[in-house]
Design a protein around this motif. Structure first.
Motif, short mmCIF file in Angstrom:
data_model
loop_
_atom_site.label_atom_id
_atom_site.label_comp_id
_atom_site.label_asym_id
_atom_site.label_seq_id
_atom_site.Cartn_x
_atom_site.Cartn_y
_atom_site.Cartn_z
N GLU A 220 7.67 2.76 0.70
CA GLU A 220 7.95 1.31 0.90
C GLU A 220 9.60 1.98 1.93
O GLU A 220 9.93 1.14 3.05
CB GLU A 220 8.84 0.21 0.10
CG GLU A 220 7.29 -0.35 -1.09
CD GLU A 220 6.80 0.52 -2.44
OE1 GLU A 220 6.95 -0.32 -3.43
OE2 GLU A 220 6.54 1.62 -2.56
N LEU A 221 9.97 2.77 1.25
CA LEU A 221 10.87 4.07 1.75
C LEU A 221 10.72 4.50 3.23
O LEU A 221 11.37 5.82 3.33
CB LEU A 221 11.88 4.63 0.07
CG LEU A 221 12.13 4.16 -0.74
CD1 LEU A 221 13.17 5.29 -1.43
CD2 LEU A 221 12.85 2.65 0.06
N GLY A 222 9.31 4.51 3.53
CA GLY A 222 8.77 5.08 4.34
C GLY A 222 8.14 6.42 4.39
O GLY A 222 7.18 6.47 3.13
N ALA B 273 12.05 14.33 -0.55
CA ALA B 273 13.36 13.93 0.36
C ALA B 273 12.08 12.74 1.46
O ALA B 273 11.16 13.39 2.48
CB ALA B 273 13.35 15.71 1.55
N TYR B 274 13.22 11.75 2.06
CA TYR B 274 12.73 11.19 3.18
C TYR B 274 13.12 11.42 4.11
O TYR B 274 14.42 12.00 4.46
CB TYR B 274 12.40 9.64 2.27
CG TYR B 274 12.43 8.86 1.79
CD1 TYR B 274 10.73 8.36 1.88
CD2 TYR B 274 12.60 9.30 0.46
CE1 TYR B 274 10.05 8.42 1.07
CE2 TYR B 274 12.53 8.36 -0.71
CZ TYR B 274 10.26 7.72 -0.91
OH TYR B 274 9.89 7.24 -1.78
N GLN B 275 12.57 11.21 5.24
CA GLN B 275 12.89 11.19 7.16
C GLN B 275 14.17 10.83 7.11
O GLN B 275 14.35 9.03 6.49
CB GLN B 275 12.20 10.79 7.98
CG GLN B 275 10.70 11.84 7.92
CD GLN B 275 9.62 11.16 8.75
OE1 GLN B 275 9.76 10.15 9.36
NE2 GLN B 275 8.29 12.06 8.92
N GLY B 276 15.65 11.06 7.07
CA GLY B 276 17.08 10.80 7.73
C GLY B 276 17.45 9.69 5.63
O GLY B 276 18.05 9.39 6.59
N ARG C 119 0.99 -1.17 -0.16
CA ARG C 119 -0.21 -0.10 -0.09
C ARG C 119 0.62 1.41 -0.49
O ARG C 119 1.42 1.50 0.66
CB ARG C 119 -1.25 -0.24 1.46
CG ARG C 119 -1.88 1.26 1.35
CD ARG C 119 -3.00 1.36 2.45
NE ARG C 119 -3.43 2.41 3.23
CZ ARG C 119 -4.53 2.58 3.22
NH1 ARG C 119 -4.94 1.85 2.02
NH2 ARG C 119 -5.19 3.53 2.65
N ARG C 120 0.67 2.12 -0.97
CA ARG C 120 1.15 3.08 -0.96
C ARG C 120 0.05 4.45 -0.86
O ARG C 120 -1.44 4.31 -0.76
CB ARG C 120 1.78 3.51 -2.14
CG ARG C 120 2.98 3.07 -2.00
CD ARG C 120 3.45 2.63 -4.10
NE ARG C 120 4.88 2.64 -3.93
CZ ARG C 120 5.10 2.25 -5.02
NH1 ARG C 120 5.32 3.48 -5.55
NH2 ARG C 120 6.95 1.84 -5.20
N THR C 121 0.47 5.38 -0.25
CA THR C 121 -0.45 7.02 0.12
C THR C 121 0.13 7.66 -0.80
O THR C 121 1.26 8.56 -0.21
CB THR C 121 -0.97 6.92 1.25
OG1 THR C 121 0.01 7.02 1.98
CG2 THR C 121 -1.83 5.12 1.67
#
Length: 281
Positions: A93-95, A109-112, A71-73
């Motif tokens: 999948e990467l957060g 930009a993903y967290q971290g 699932r993606r949102t």
């Protein structure tokens, strides 16, 4: 940006759907009542709704994709036309990450994690499932997030393979539900957003996964408003369903903070009378 919807192609739709016609978008073909205005063909309704959304210049979108890969949102604001901007919160999948678009430049930009950059031509390279080719196709997730939903509705209507499923309740209002499908090559050709060089590998991506057609459901409310668009892709690996809810935002201004990931975009509407509907197919 994708080309503006074509006014010439919509002339008949706008005439049929003018205030003076009295036609109802909820009327299914073949259900005309003697003495009442004739039902409007589904194609004309969807074309008019696509143009109406394009004319607004922006909206809030809430997107949910569900399939064999999980699932993606995504949720936030998107602007098109004279502006080319977006501010979306994305979960995959990467957060959790934040996707922004300005003048064709995309940043994710993903967290971290490190920032990822692309432009419209290479948007698919931001997908976690993307391969090494930055101009390849990874399933259309990123592309859908930065494209006016009216553009896809326009392409579906151009294939002229729509039918009416009648009226349903959605968010407390009675809306019209339309359904159709189109061969992959015909659908992407109708969009006219891909060059011949990019169209061929995109169509081949679906062919390799056993996808011959893509199904669509569209929900259109009062005032020719496209409220929900659902894409169903069935292939050798299973079925993936992507639902996009469209709602008004503050002047379509993506400078406001993107909202939290959507919670209701995947909820099924309710048919008039209370029976739940099913996903496209």
């Amino acid at each position: 940006m994708p080309p503006a919807l074509r006014p010439a192609a919509l002339a008949a739709a706008l005439l049929l759907l003018g205030a003076g016609t009295g036609c109802s978008v909820l009327a299914a073909p073949g259900t005309a009542v003697p003495g009442e205005p004739a039902p409007v063909p589904p194609r004309q309704v969807v074309l008019a709704a696509a143009q109406a959304l394009d004319d607004t210049g922006g909206a809030r979108i809430d997107v949910v994709r569900e399939g064999p890969d999980g699932r993606r949102t995504a949720g936030g604001t998107l602007a098109w036309g004279d502006r080319d901007e977006a501010a979306l919160t994305v979960t995959d999948e990467l957060g959790s990450g934040r996707l922004t678009l300005r003048d064709g430049a995309i940043d994710l930009a993903y967290q971290g994690g490190p920032d990822k950059h692309a432009d419209r031509a290479t948007a698919e390279s931001l997908d976690p499932k993307a391969g090494a080719d930055p101009e390849g196709y990874a399933g259309g997730w990123t592309t859908a997030l930065i494209t006016d939903p009216g553009s896809r509705a326009y392409a579906i209507a151009q294939t002229d393979r729509l039918s009416s499923l009648g009226g349903e309740q959605l968010d407390g209002m009675t809306v019209a539900h339309y359904r159709g499908s189109a061969p992959v090559a015909q659908l992407f050709g109708a969009e006219r957003q891909l060059s011949p060089q990019r169209l061929a590998p995109t169509v081949d991506w679906y062919r390799q996964r056993g996808v011959a057609e893509i199904g669509y459901d569209l929900w259109i409310g009062p005032g020719q408003r496209l409220l929900r668009l659902r894409e169903t892709v069935r292939g050798s690996a299973g079925t993936t369903v992507t639902t996009t809810d469209v709602s008004a935002s503050a002047a379509g201004d993506p400078s406001t903070a993107a909202g939290n990931a959507p919670t209701g975009a995947g909820d099924a509407p309710t048919a008039v009378g209370g029976a739940p509907t099913t996903a496209a197919g």
